[in-house]
Scaffold this motif. Structure first.
Motif, PDB file in Angstrom:
ATOM      1  N   GLU A 105       0.907  -1.257   0.031  1.00  0.00           N
ATOM      2  CA  GLU A 105       0.239   0.015   0.012  1.00  0.00           C
ATOM      3  C   GLU A 105       1.000   1.136   0.004  1.00  0.00           C
ATOM      4  OE1 GLU A 105      -3.178   0.378  -0.199  1.00  0.00           O
ATOM      5  OE2 GLU A 105      -3.722  -1.688  -0.276  1.00  0.00           O
ATOM      6  N   PRO A 106       0.599   2.207  -0.686  1.00  0.00           N
ATOM      7  CA  PRO A 106       1.384   3.463  -1.118  1.00  0.00           C
ATOM      8  C   PRO A 106       1.655   3.915   0.506  1.00  0.00           C
ATOM      9  CG  PRO A 106      -0.281   3.582  -2.439  1.00  0.00           C
ATOM     10  CD  PRO A 106      -0.656   2.430  -1.765  1.00  0.00           C
ATOM     11  N   ALA A 107       0.676   4.098   1.384  1.00  0.00           N
ATOM     12  CA  ALA A 107       0.767   4.723   2.666  1.00  0.00           C
ATOM     13  C   ALA A 107       2.065   3.974   3.560  1.00  0.00           C
ATOM     14  CB  ALA A 107      -0.306   4.927   3.468  1.00  0.00           C
ATOM     15  N   THR A 108       1.822   2.750   3.324  1.00  0.00           N
ATOM     16  CA  THR A 108       2.973   1.756   4.142  1.00  0.00           C
ATOM     17  C   THR A 108       4.195   1.783   3.547  1.00  0.00           C
ATOM     18  OG1 THR A 108       0.985   0.307   4.611  1.00  0.00           O
ATOM     19  CG2 THR A 108       3.451  -0.367   4.746  1.00  0.00           C
ATOM     20  N   LEU A 109       4.415   1.930   2.338  1.00  0.00           N
ATOM     21  CA  LEU A 109       5.700   2.016   1.662  1.00  0.00           C
ATOM     22  C   LEU A 109       6.121   3.539   2.132  1.00  0.00           C
ATOM     23  CD1 LEU A 109       7.681   1.170  -0.541  1.00  0.00           C
ATOM     24  CD2 LEU A 109       6.607   2.315  -2.142  1.00  0.00           C
ATOM     25  N   GLN A 110       5.413   4.468   2.068  1.00  0.00           N
ATOM     26  CA  GLN A 110       6.086   5.887   2.301  1.00  0.00           C
ATOM     27  C   GLN A 110       6.835   5.741   3.906  1.00  0.00           C
ATOM     28  OE1 GLN A 110       5.961   7.929  -0.438  1.00  0.00           O
ATOM     29  NE2 GLN A 110       7.393   8.989   1.024  1.00  0.00           N
ATOM     30  N   VAL A 111       5.933   5.232   4.620  1.00  0.00           N
ATOM     31  CA  VAL A 111       6.675   5.238   6.169  1.00  0.00           C
ATOM     32  C   VAL A 111       8.043   4.508   5.990  1.00  0.00           C
ATOM     33  CG1 VAL A 111       6.473   4.163   8.232  1.00  0.00           C
ATOM     34  CG2 VAL A 111       4.380   5.059   7.264  1.00  0.00           C
ATOM     35  N   ASN A 112       8.129   3.635   5.428  1.00  0.00           N
ATOM     36  CA  ASN A 112       9.375   2.870   5.125  1.00  0.00           C
ATOM     37  C   ASN A 112      10.408   3.740   4.454  1.00  0.00           C
ATOM     38  OD1 ASN A 112      11.256   0.924   3.279  1.00  0.00           O
ATOM     39  ND2 ASN A 112      10.814  -0.246   5.058  1.00  0.00           N
ATOM     40  N   VAL A 113      10.115   4.427   3.130  1.00  0.00           N
ATOM     41  CA  VAL A 113      10.911   5.310   2.634  1.00  0.00           C
ATOM     42  C   VAL A 113      11.314   6.371   3.315  1.00  0.00           C
ATOM     43  CG1 VAL A 113      10.942   6.774   0.662  1.00  0.00           C
ATOM     44  CG2 VAL A 113      10.029   4.524   0.351  1.00  0.00           C
ATOM     45  N   ASP A 114      10.417   7.111   4.162  1.00  0.00           N
ATOM     46  CA  ASP A 114      10.699   8.271   4.902  1.00  0.00           C
ATOM     47  C   ASP A 114      11.570   8.053   6.015  1.00  0.00           C
ATOM     48  OD1 ASP A 114       8.837   9.580   3.175  1.00  0.00           O
ATOM     49  OD2 ASP A 114       7.144   9.811   4.710  1.00  0.00           O
ATOM     50  N   GLN A 115      11.383   6.858   6.732  1.00  0.00           N
ATOM     51  CA  GLN A 115      12.268   6.426   7.810  1.00  0.00           C
ATOM     52  C   GLN A 115      13.557   6.461   7.217  1.00  0.00           C
ATOM     53  OE1 GLN A 115      12.742   4.189  11.677  1.00  0.00           O
ATOM     54  NE2 GLN A 115      13.494   6.048  10.875  1.00  0.00           N
ATOM     55  N   ARG A 116      13.780   5.654   6.143  1.00  0.00           N
ATOM     56  CA  ARG A 116      15.259   5.384   5.625  1.00  0.00           C
ATOM     57  C   ARG A 116      15.867   6.658   5.059  1.00  0.00           C
ATOM     58  NH1 ARG A 116      15.610   2.901   1.084  1.00  0.00           N
ATOM     59  NH2 ARG A 116      13.482   2.361   0.657  1.00  0.00           N
ATOM     60  N   GLN A 117      14.965   7.629   4.622  1.00  0.00           N
ATOM     61  CA  GLN A 117      15.768   8.793   4.162  1.00  0.00           C
ATOM     62  C   GLN A 117      15.920   9.828   5.324  1.00  0.00           C
ATOM     63  OE1 GLN A 117      16.218   9.873   0.892  1.00  0.00           O
ATOM     64  NE2 GLN A 117      17.694  11.294   2.041  1.00  0.00           N
ATOM     65  N   ARG A 118      15.216   9.820   6.475  1.00  0.00           N
ATOM     66  CA  ARG A 118      15.626  10.609   7.793  1.00  0.00           C
ATOM     67  C   ARG A 118      16.603   9.966   8.310  1.00  0.00           C
ATOM     68  NH1 ARG A 118      15.274  10.339  13.000  1.00  0.00           N
ATOM     69  NH2 ARG A 118      14.321   8.132  13.005  1.00  0.00           N
ATOM     70  N   LEU A 119      17.055   8.660   8.379  1.00  0.00           N
ATOM     71  CA  LEU A 119      18.317   8.350   8.850  1.00  0.00           C
ATOM     72  C   LEU A 119      19.433   8.744   7.964  1.00  0.00           C
ATOM     73  CD1 LEU A 119      17.002   4.535   9.587  1.00  0.00           C
ATOM     74  CD2 LEU A 119      17.861   6.522  11.182  1.00  0.00           C
ATOM     75  N   VAL A 120      19.270   8.837   6.643  1.00  0.00           N
ATOM     76  CA  VAL A 120      20.232   9.397   5.851  1.00  0.00           C
ATOM     77  C   VAL A 120      20.672  10.961   5.940  1.00  0.00           C
ATOM     78  CG1 VAL A 120      21.058   9.895   3.232  1.00  0.00           C
ATOM     79  CG2 VAL A 120      19.966   7.744   4.073  1.00  0.00           C
ATOM     80  N   ASP A 121      19.508  11.627   5.971  1.00  0.00           N
ATOM     81  CA  ASP A 121      19.485  12.828   6.353  1.00  0.00           C
ATOM     82  C   ASP A 121      20.202  13.220   7.750  1.00  0.00           C
ATOM     83  OD1 ASP A 121      18.471  13.475   3.697  1.00  0.00           O
ATOM     84  OD2 ASP A 121      16.393  13.691   4.409  1.00  0.00           O
ATOM     85  N   GLU A 122      20.036  12.812   8.719  1.00  0.00           N
ATOM     86  CA  GLU A 122      20.255  13.190  10.077  1.00  0.00           C
ATOM     87  C   GLU A 122      21.274  12.359  10.679  1.00  0.00           C
ATOM     88  OE1 GLU A 122      16.635  12.817  12.568  1.00  0.00           O
ATOM     89  OE2 GLU A 122      15.352  14.177  11.338  1.00  0.00           O
ATOM     90  N   ALA A 123      21.861  11.466   9.692  1.00  0.00           N
ATOM     91  CA  ALA A 123      23.007  10.778  10.217  1.00  0.00           C
ATOM     92  C   ALA A 123      24.251  11.388  10.645  1.00  0.00           C
ATOM     93  CB  ALA A 123      23.648   9.938   9.081  1.00  0.00           C
TER      94      ALA A 123
END
Length: 227
Positions: A21-39
């Protein structure tokens, strides 16, 4: 061309794009991107660091100390999240195929490390019939010292709880902390000879640079192993 771990992980993401589901996928993508941005890369383990004494718990029982690992030379540690992690179930068999034979031929221990408690962590070793060692990092003690831990963001926590469990229940640690995928090569004198940390758990270290770094550390010519 040798098999690429990151191509396998990209295929996993593509499968999710097609089926989640798009919303479920977006949670996964957002978490990974946040970890990259805030590393906090300045906190990550680095070449030249000295690793103080540590003890891991082998999934088959017993312990594995730093000095036992380094008794005959360098060692390679691969940090992963937990036994049920889909990306980890791609990564560890890949390392078994592409990394373990070469390191074994060189007499270099390869240990996959997760904070998950041994009695739950053992399933990933048995599921894939891994010859490489799998061990638990109790309470994330070593991962914390290496500066590689992260915690689930709010959206990811809510998504996990909506499925009926927290990651702390899954791992047996009781916390939301997991290690970021990391490869550390420890020289015999307990200094770090190679370190690679990936905040995005769908991007991980390929086997070739690890093998090259070990060979350079040992001062040996490349070892050819038939796969």
């Amino acid at each position: 061309m040798s098999e690429s771990l990151n191509r396998l992980l990209a295929d996993l993401h593509a499968q999710r794009v097609a089926t989640w589901e798009p919303a479920t996928l977006q949670v996964n993508v957002d978490q990974r991107q946040r970890l990259v941005d805030e590393a906090r890369t300045e906190d990550f383990v680095k070449v030249g660091d000295t690793l103080e004494l540590f003890t891991l718990l082998k999934v088959e029982g017993g312990s594995l100390s730093r000095d036992e690992l380094l008794a005959k030379g360098p060692a390679v540690l691969i940090f992963f999240r937990f036994a049920g992690c889909p990306a980890c179930n791609i990564a560890l068999p890949y390392y078994e195929r592409q990394l373990y034979p070469q390191l074994h031929a060189l007499g270099v221990p390869l240990v996959a490390v997760s904070p998950q408690v041994p009695e739950r962590l053992v399933e990933i070793k048995t599921r894939h019939h891994l010859k490489l060692q799998v061990a638990s990092d109790p309470d994330n003690q070593l991962g914390r010292r290496l500066g590689i831990l992260y915690s689930f963001d709010d959206a990811s926590r809510k998504a996990a709880l909506a499925k009926g469990n927290s990651i702390g229940e899954t791992t047996g640690t009781g916390t939301w902390e997991l290690p970021q995928p990391t490869v550390v090569i420890i020289a015999r004198d307990a200094t770090v000879a190679f370190a690679d940390v990936s905040p995005d758990w769908l991007v991980r270290t390929e086997a070739d640079p690890i093998i090259r770094a070990v060979e350079q550390l040992l001062g040996q010519a490349p070892v050819q192993i038939a796969i």
